[in-house]
Design a protein around this motif. Structure first.
Motif, PDB file in Angstrom:
ATOM      1  N   LYS A  92       0.848  -1.192   0.000  1.00 22.61           N
ATOM      2  CA  LYS A  92       0.000   0.000   0.000  1.00 22.61           C
ATOM      3  C   LYS A  92       0.879   1.236   0.000  1.00 22.61           C
ATOM      4  O   LYS A  92       1.935   1.269   0.654  1.00 22.61           O
ATOM      5  CB  LYS A  92      -0.909   0.027   1.237  1.00 22.61           C
ATOM      6  N   VAL A  93       0.440   2.267  -0.723  1.00 25.76           N
ATOM      7  CA  VAL A  93       1.075   3.571  -0.638  1.00 25.76           C
ATOM      8  C   VAL A  93      -0.035   4.617  -0.649  1.00 25.76           C
ATOM      9  O   VAL A  93      -1.035   4.471  -1.354  1.00 25.76           O
ATOM     10  CB  VAL A  93       2.079   3.824  -1.794  1.00 25.76           C
ATOM     11  N   VAL A  94       0.119   5.641   0.172  1.00 30.19           N
ATOM     12  CA  VAL A  94      -0.837   6.744   0.196  1.00 30.19           C
ATOM     13  C   VAL A  94      -0.282   7.874  -0.660  1.00 30.19           C
ATOM     14  O   VAL A  94       0.813   8.391  -0.379  1.00 30.19           O
ATOM     15  CB  VAL A  94      -1.100   7.237   1.627  1.00 30.19           C
ATOM     16  N   THR A 146      -2.949  26.447  -0.171  1.00 29.12           N
ATOM     17  CA  THR A 146      -2.542  25.176  -0.770  1.00 29.12           C
ATOM     18  C   THR A 146      -3.194  24.057   0.023  1.00 29.12           C
ATOM     19  O   THR A 146      -2.856  23.837   1.188  1.00 29.12           O
ATOM     20  CB  THR A 146      -1.015  25.025  -0.775  1.00 29.12           C
ATOM     21  N   ALA A 147      -4.157  23.395  -0.586  1.00 31.84           N
ATOM     22  CA  ALA A 147      -4.933  22.353   0.084  1.00 31.84           C
ATOM     23  C   ALA A 147      -4.400  20.984  -0.294  1.00 31.84           C
ATOM     24  O   ALA A 147      -3.889  20.776  -1.403  1.00 31.84           O
ATOM     25  CB  ALA A 147      -6.405  22.465  -0.299  1.00 31.84           C
ATOM     26  N   TYR A 148      -4.525  20.024   0.643  1.00 28.72           N
ATOM     27  CA  TYR A 148      -3.965  18.685   0.464  1.00 28.72           C
ATOM     28  C   TYR A 148      -5.045  17.638   0.684  1.00 28.72           C
ATOM     29  O   TYR A 148      -5.899  17.766   1.566  1.00 28.72           O
ATOM     30  CB  TYR A 148      -2.834  18.447   1.459  1.00 28.72           C
ATOM     31  N   ALA A 149      -4.991  16.567  -0.099  1.00 28.49           N
ATOM     32  CA  ALA A 149      -5.886  15.422   0.093  1.00 28.49           C
ATOM     33  C   ALA A 149      -5.228  14.200  -0.528  1.00 28.49           C
ATOM     34  O   ALA A 149      -4.552  14.303  -1.554  1.00 28.49           O
ATOM     35  CB  ALA A 149      -7.249  15.671  -0.544  1.00 28.49           C
ATOM     36  N   GLY A 150      -5.431  13.051   0.099  1.00 27.99           N
ATOM     37  CA  GLY A 150      -4.800  11.826  -0.395  1.00 27.99           C
ATOM     38  C   GLY A 150      -5.737  10.641  -0.350  1.00 27.99           C
ATOM     39  O   GLY A 150      -6.850  10.717   0.182  1.00 27.99           O
ATOM     40  N   ALA A 151      -5.255   9.530  -0.898  1.00 29.64           N
ATOM     41  CA  ALA A 151      -6.021   8.280  -0.900  1.00 29.64           C
ATOM     42  C   ALA A 151      -5.045   7.113  -0.822  1.00 29.64           C
ATOM     43  O   ALA A 151      -3.925   7.185  -1.349  1.00 29.64           O
ATOM     44  CB  ALA A 151      -6.879   8.166  -2.155  1.00 29.64           C
ATOM     45  N   GLY A 152      -5.464   6.045  -0.170  1.00 27.05           N
ATOM     46  CA  GLY A 152      -4.643   4.845  -0.047  1.00 27.05           C
ATOM     47  C   GLY A 152      -4.748   3.988  -1.292  1.00 27.05           C
ATOM     48  O   GLY A 152      -5.850   3.638  -1.726  1.00 27.05           O
ATOM     49  N   ILE A 153      -3.598   3.638  -1.859  1.00 28.62           N
ATOM     50  CA  ILE A 153      -3.562   2.834  -3.078  1.00 28.62           C
ATOM     51  C   ILE A 153      -3.146   1.415  -2.721  1.00 28.62           C
ATOM     52  O   ILE A 153      -2.066   1.199  -2.158  1.00 28.62           O
ATOM     53  CB  ILE A 153      -2.572   3.428  -4.111  1.00 28.62           C
ATOM     54  N   THR A 205     -10.256  11.919  -3.776  1.00 27.08           N
ATOM     55  CA  THR A 205      -9.577  13.158  -3.384  1.00 27.08           C
ATOM     56  C   THR A 205     -10.414  14.379  -3.763  1.00 27.08           C
ATOM     57  O   THR A 205     -10.415  15.379  -3.030  1.00 27.08           O
ATOM     58  CB  THR A 205      -8.180  13.257  -4.011  1.00 27.08           C
ATOM     59  N   GLU A 206     -11.134  14.316  -4.880  1.00 29.23           N
ATOM     60  CA  GLU A 206     -11.996  15.431  -5.262  1.00 29.23           C
ATOM     61  C   GLU A 206     -13.065  15.677  -4.199  1.00 29.23           C
ATOM     62  O   GLU A 206     -13.405  16.824  -3.885  1.00 29.23           O
ATOM     63  CB  GLU A 206     -12.660  15.146  -6.613  1.00 29.23           C
ATOM     64  N   LEU A 207     -13.619  14.596  -3.632  1.00 34.52           N
ATOM     65  CA  LEU A 207     -14.612  14.712  -2.579  1.00 34.52           C
ATOM     66  C   LEU A 207     -14.020  15.431  -1.364  1.00 34.52           C
ATOM     67  O   LEU A 207     -14.658  16.305  -0.761  1.00 34.52           O
ATOM     68  CB  LEU A 207     -15.109  13.321  -2.193  1.00 34.52           C
TER      69      LEU A 207
END
Length: 498
Positions: free
Chosen positions: A254-256, A464-471, A484-486
């Motif tokens: 997994k990588v975020v 500067t806004a940040y958002a991530g997801a676990g892959i 991430t758009e959500l």
């Protein structure tokens, strides 16, 4: 009217924890504000200066008083100065809020030992601290507030170093029905005692009957005129696709991967306007603002606790796996049910839970948690959530836990080293404080840290806004982009007015 009491309102385990920690501080049996005269306060500072001469180094003097109900955010609004550092955090559902500003003492560190170095600095500072007042009250006594980056080293030109902590000159905190104001001052052997006495006496009077009339209400700016994807359009989907190739060949599980969007508006961002919205909209989250004193603030509403230590116990949580909220009750329930039975999300969640157990294994803790995750429903998203707790040995320090737990697989990946190497290679920007541990350590050896998620760095007319997801195996680039758009949509609603 100010109330002064030394009655302990904590449980036996908290008293034991307090007695161990306070043995490292000097706690003279005096109350310099109790007699309500500047002369008594001046005499106390003279004793502190004499102690500084004896010790051969300045003493951090911390004076706590219990006051009538104050709103920490309202206090911060009233005395906010863009040229002064501040720390603010509030979690309404948990019943606490804390704000501190200006600097009594501070410390910075970088590298792999940054949390160990911070622990040593706190111990040395407490050994030269004189604390008075109702120290058994929640949030009484000196507190060390942290801004810690995701990485051990900060990027050149970063708004914050990789680790910065400070003890504020003033602090106001509320926990349940208790409100405590704390004044901290560094007293040297040759300190200007009359000036110190006058300053603290004015603060004592101010917090005893606070006047909110100086507060300047700040609105959030209008919707941004421009949103720039750091790294360029399509860069995130390409990074996810590359990560999936590497996962398929067994490089890591997994990588975020995170995105950064830079919003530009016609009006300046102001942390107070954003914070008022965040704490109302996200009562289950940590609404926070950390200012560097140079006009930049890291601000957000994080759903994720990294670790809390109180009463001889530690509390953390696994938070991974997400689904959107529905427009109707039926649609929302369907999304929630789907998340609870999603093989991909349950696998991602188990990676985080197993990682917590592995990283704390050398401490010999008996972790307590449910066998199945529960749902954490926020305003815009469902998460899989498993609270974890354990009794702590007396020698364990909260910063030992922070150093082991950060970064969790929920913000980094698993296994840790190859996942972090992939993240550094595939992401197109330095994270700064995003996904780093933010929080505080108190004089009892307890404290609380949350993960700097759902966040943005505001600087004048830009955010500067940040958002991530676990892959993980089974992820799809477009679905991860949509997740991430959500998260960005919720951030933009908090940062600006539609």
């Amino acid at each position: 009217m100010t109330r002064l009491t030394d009655q302990c309102r904590t449980c036996h385990s908290e008293r034991s924890e307090k007695s161990r920690a306070i043995s490292r501080m000097k706690t003279p049996p005096v109350n310099p504000t109790g007699s309500a005269t500047p002369e008594a306060l001046g005499a106390f500072f003279a004793q502190c200066a004499a102690e500084a001469r004896t010790a051969g180094r300045p003493q951090l003097v911390s004076i706590s008083v219990v006051v009538d109900n104050l709103d920490p955010l309202a206090v911060l609004e009233s005395i906010f100065e863009p040229g002064e550092p501040h720390f603010y955090a509030e979690r309404p559902a948990q019943g606490f809020g804390v704000a501190g500003a200006e600097v009594a003492v501070e410390f910075t560190a970088q590298g792999a030992r940054r949390f160990a170095d911070a622990k040593a600095f706190i111990a040395a500072t407490l050994a030269n601290t004189i604390a008075v007042g109702p120290l058994a009250e929640p949030f009484a006594g000196p507190h060390f507030f942290f801004a810690a980056g995701f990485a051990d080293e900060a990027a050149p030109g970063a708004a914050f170093p990789s680790l910065r902590l400070f003890v504020p000159r003033w602090q106001v905190a509320r926990m349940g029905d208790s409100t405590v104001a704390v004044a901290n001052v560094l007293v040297a052997a040759d300190a200007p005692l009359e000036m110190l006495t006058a300053r603290i006496w004015r603060a004592h009077a101010k917090f005893g009957a606070f006047d909110y009339s100086r507060a300047k209400q700040k609105d959030r700016p209008s919707a941004p005129r421009m949103a720039e994807e750091i790294g360029g359009s399509g860069s995130y989907q390409r990074a996810v696709a590359q990560a999936l190739t590497e996962i398929a060949r067994g490089d890591y599980q997994k990588v975020v991967l995170a995105r950064a969007l830079r919003y530009t508006t016609t009006e300046e961002f102001h942390p107070m306007g954003v914070l008022n919205h965040l704490r109302q909209r996200y009562p289950d989250c940590y609404s926070f603002s950390i200012a560097n004193g140079k006009g930049q603030s890291f601000i957000g509403a994080s759903p994720e606790r990294l670790v809390r230590v109180a009463g001889g116990r530690m509390h953390t949580a696994a938070l991974a796996g997400s689904a959107p909220r529905g427009q109707s009750a039926s649609e929302d329930a369907a999304f929630a049910q789907g998340l609870l039975h999603s093989e991909k999300d349950l696998r991602e969640h188990r990676l985080v839970l197993d990682s917590i157990a592995g990283r704390l294994a050398d401490l010999g803790l008996q972790l307590e948690h449910a066998t199945q995750p529960r749902l954490l429903g926020l305003a815009n998203v469902h998460h899989l959530h498993t609270p974890v707790s354990a009794s702590l040995p007396a020698e364990a320090h909260i910063l030992d836990l922070v150093a082991r737990l950060h970064p969790t697989p929920a913000v980094g990946g698993a296994p840790q080293e190859p996942a972090l190497a992939a993240m550094r290679r595939l992401e197109t920007f330095p994270r700064g404080l995003y996904a780093g541990p933010q929080g505080w350590v108190d004089h009892r050896g307890g404290g609380e840290f949350f993960v700097g998620l759902r966040s943005a760095l505001i600087d004048g007319r830009t955010a500067t806004a940040y958002a991530g997801a676990g892959i993980v195996a089974g992820s799809e680039p477009e679905k991860e982009f949509a997740e991430t758009e959500l998260k960005f949509k919720a951030l933009l609603e908090a940062l600006t007015q539609s």
